[in-house]
Design a protein around this motif. Structure first.
Motif, short mmCIF file in Angstrom:
data_model
loop_
_atom_site.label_atom_id
_atom_site.label_comp_id
_atom_site.label_asym_id
_atom_site.label_seq_id
_atom_site.Cartn_x
_atom_site.Cartn_y
_atom_site.Cartn_z
N THR A 181 9.11 -2.62 1.14
CA THR A 181 8.79 -3.48 2.28
C THR A 181 9.53 -4.81 2.20
O THR A 181 10.04 -5.31 3.21
CB THR A 181 7.26 -3.71 2.36
N GLN A 194 5.46 -1.46 8.33
CA GLN A 194 4.47 -0.63 7.64
C GLN A 194 3.11 -0.69 8.33
O GLN A 194 2.46 0.32 8.51
CB GLN A 194 4.37 -1.09 6.18
N GLU A 253 7.67 3.20 5.85
CA GLU A 253 6.61 4.19 5.63
C GLU A 253 6.06 4.71 6.97
O GLU A 253 4.88 4.53 7.27
CB GLU A 253 5.48 3.58 4.80
MG LIG Z 1 5.50 -1.22 1.54
#
Ligand SMILES: [Mg+2]
Ligand SMILES: Nc1ncnc2c1ncn2[C@@H]1O[C@H](COP(=O)(O)OP(=O)(O)O)[C@@H](O)[C@H]1O
Lengths: 256, 331
Positions: free
Chosen positions: B45, B85, B162
């Protein structure tokens, strides 16, 4: 400028959110309504005939309406700053942060939308005030709303800045109740400016609500202490400073 | 126009004392689907955030669609689509309103915007849902709306952090299909992160395995598996296993007794090694009951490189917690 439409889109978004959260809207309008109905009517009937008229030149309720309208305007626009914190917590702020649109336009749109919702609430209070006070100069309401608009920009700008610097709903709400009450009382909302002792008058003159209330009194009941010109000047200068500062803070905000 | 859509050189990011990225370097070719595969906390991230101009790196260089992410963030922003995410939709607006607002914020003219919204709604098969408030949509649908939104302004590079985290298998399949379709029909460059090895394997042309802020290997799924260069043969038997003789075989690399009648033999060429192994058992008189053989997975590659698992169980548990927290918040 293709980015100008960003302002309208963001403003519309704030409006839509407002109308979809009716419970919240109702609760922000309840407080000024209480002041107007319970305090205003109660106070003026309890002390009837004691000589308000000789001091303020009109009934207390007519005197109070412009103040409560400004209170509604300021409190509601200030509170709307909290939406920045919600957006941060629910992620939407990131969508705005990665967008190529200039953040200044985004924040202006937000503030305009929030001010519009506050203006709707203030207008409602104004209409109720007109109905119960009866002798207000209705034809001046449009100009009065322009002063409200300026006050709303100051409120929304300050609220947004506070929201940007604390990032917690609880802290924001705690601070709001801590700030709002003194701000409402250290002003001319409830008592005339020219009867205040100097130690009270000075902080009241540092309060933007005082200038808007003064302007509304001049317009609606023809009594004021400062003057429409100076009131407008102070409000415009303050609104500009607050908006520039708010835009600066919003441009620099990050999600780290 | 360079050959690469994303160039990352020695990227580092510190959060106080935590070194989230410790020198990350990779490049993504135009039109490629590139995956960052790694466990929770690996720095996926953080990498996405830097590349999408949300945060600044502590040091290092990153370029997206030909522009420096630190020096020309606005140029980068115009050319990228991002699915973060966590959900970044406005839950109190409808699907259509979310898309419309995005279009406006990206400066798409009104008539064009209307057309494009219908187009992306078609793509993610949510036409019937367009006037529903986003907060009433399932997790998978929200994800699809976010993908649609990220495509609305026709980005050159799409970031998916993700994309199927916490979704049920059905929604996951749907999203995989959309991603495959995007590659086929739009020739868009995609950088996606995941900690699901099947996801990386299914979707990505090339994968970088990332762990603790560093890339530990890079290549196509096949290339990565060949890093191990080994396959594992399991033999179930009765009698005494001919361990010492097995060790001398050409393709055998390692032998482990799992229990008293099962053995794990690591080889570098299973098709060649198998007949030899069977022969050895046969000659020494041990009885073979079962033989099975396993190709290495990306998880094996990860274990091989880092000594740890991708840890799906643990992360599933964390995800679960997170979902519960989110649900509590959102209702
Ligand atoms: Mg992440
Ligand atoms: N805002 C932050 N402040 C402090 N530490 C952070 C922050 N964001 C991420 N980290 C830390 O950086 C590391 C990498 O996190 P992240 O990039 O989110 O990993 P991943 O997405 O691969 O799970 C983790 O150890 C995480 O705890």
């Amino acid at each position: 400028m293709r980015w100008v439409s960003v302002i309208g889109a963001m403003a519309l978004r704030q409006l839509k959110r407002f109308f979809r959260a009716r419970a919240r809207a109702l609760s922000t309008i309840m407080m000024p309504l209480m002041w107007l109905l319970l305090f205003g009517i109660g106070f003026s009937t309890a002390f009837k005939g004691i000589g308000f008229r000789s001091v303020i030149g009109t009934s207390y309720i007519s005197f109070l309406v412009p103040g409560i309208v400004c209170m509604t305007m300021f409190v509601s626009s200030f509170m709307s700053g909290i939406s920045v914190i919600w957006d941060r917590q629910f992620g939407f702020l990131k969508e705005v942060i990665v967008a190529p649109a200039p953040r200044t336009f985004i924040i202006i749109g937000r503030v305009l939308g929030d001010v519009t919702t506050s203006l709707i609430q203030a207008t409602l209070i104004m209409m109720i005030g007109v109905a119960i006070a009866q002798n207000l100069a209705i034809y001046n309401i449009p100009i009065a709303l322009l002063y409200c608009l300026l006050l709303g920009m100051i409120g929304a700008g300050l609220g947004t800045m506070l929201a940007l610097s604390i990032n917690s709903i609880e802290a924001f709400q705690a601070l709001v109740s801590f700030i709002i009450l003194p701000l409402n009382f250290i002003s001319n909302i409830f008592y005339p400016l020219n009867r205040m002792p100097i130690w009270f008058k000075i902080p009241a003159l540092l309060n933007p609500i005082t200038y808007a209330t003064d302007a509304l009194r001049i317009l609606l009941i023809h009594r004021g202490a400062i003057g429409l010109g100076p009131d407008a000047l102070v409000l415009i200068v303050l609104a500009s400073i607050v908006l520039v500062a708010g835009a600066y803070m919003f441009r620099r905000t990050s999600i780290e | 126009m360079t050959e690469y859509s994303i160039i990352v050189k020695d990227l580092r990011k510190k959060y106080g004392d935590i070194e989230a990225l410790r020198g990350v370097t990779f490049s993504v070719r135009r039109g490629e689907i590139y995956g960052l595969l790694g466990p929770n906390g690996a720095g996926k991230t953080t990498t996405i955030h830097i590349l999408t101009t949300v945060i600044r790196p502590t040091s290092g260089y990153a370029e997206v669609a030909g522009h420096d992410v630190v020096k020309e963030p606005d140029e980068v922003r115009k050319r990228i689509g991002v699915v973060f995410q966590d959900i970044t939709l406005d839950l109190n607006l409808t699907v259509y309103e979310n898309l419309w607002l995005h279009g406006k914020i990206y400066g798409i003219p009104s008539n064009e915007l209307k057309k494009r919204i219908e187009e992306v709604l078609d793509l993610i098969e949510l036409k019937d849902w367009k006037n529903k408030l986003v907060k009433n949509l399932s997790g998978g649908m929200k994800r699809r709306v976010e993908i649609a939104r990220a495509l609305l302004h026709r980005p050159e590079v799409l970031f998916l952090d993700e994309p199927t985290l916490g979704l049920d298998p059905n929604s996951r399949m749907k999203i995989w299909n959309y991603i495959k379709m995007l590659k086929k029909e739009y020739n868009i460059t995609i950088l996606l992160t995941t900690h699901y090895m099947e996801e990386a394997e299914q979707l990505c042309d090339r994968i970088a395995i990332i762990d603790r802020g560093k890339i530990v290997a890079e290549g196509s799924p096949e290339e990565l598996k060949s890093i191990i260069g080994r396959e594992v043969i399991y033999v179930k038997f009765t009698g005494t296993p001919p361990i010492s003789i097995l060790k001398t075989l050409e393709h055998v690399r390692d032998i482990k007794l799992i229990d008293k009648n099962r053995i794990e033999i690591t080889v570098d060429n299973a098709p060649k090694a198998l007949p030899e192994i069977i022969e050895v058992f046969y000659k020494t008189g041990a009885q073979i009951e079962e033989v099975s053989y396993k190709r290495p997975t990306l998880n094996d590659v990860f274990v091989y490189l880092t000594g740890r698992e991708l840890r799906e169980e643990e992360s599933n548990f964390n995800e679960h917690l997170r979902m519960i927290m989110r649900r509590r918040y959102l209702t």
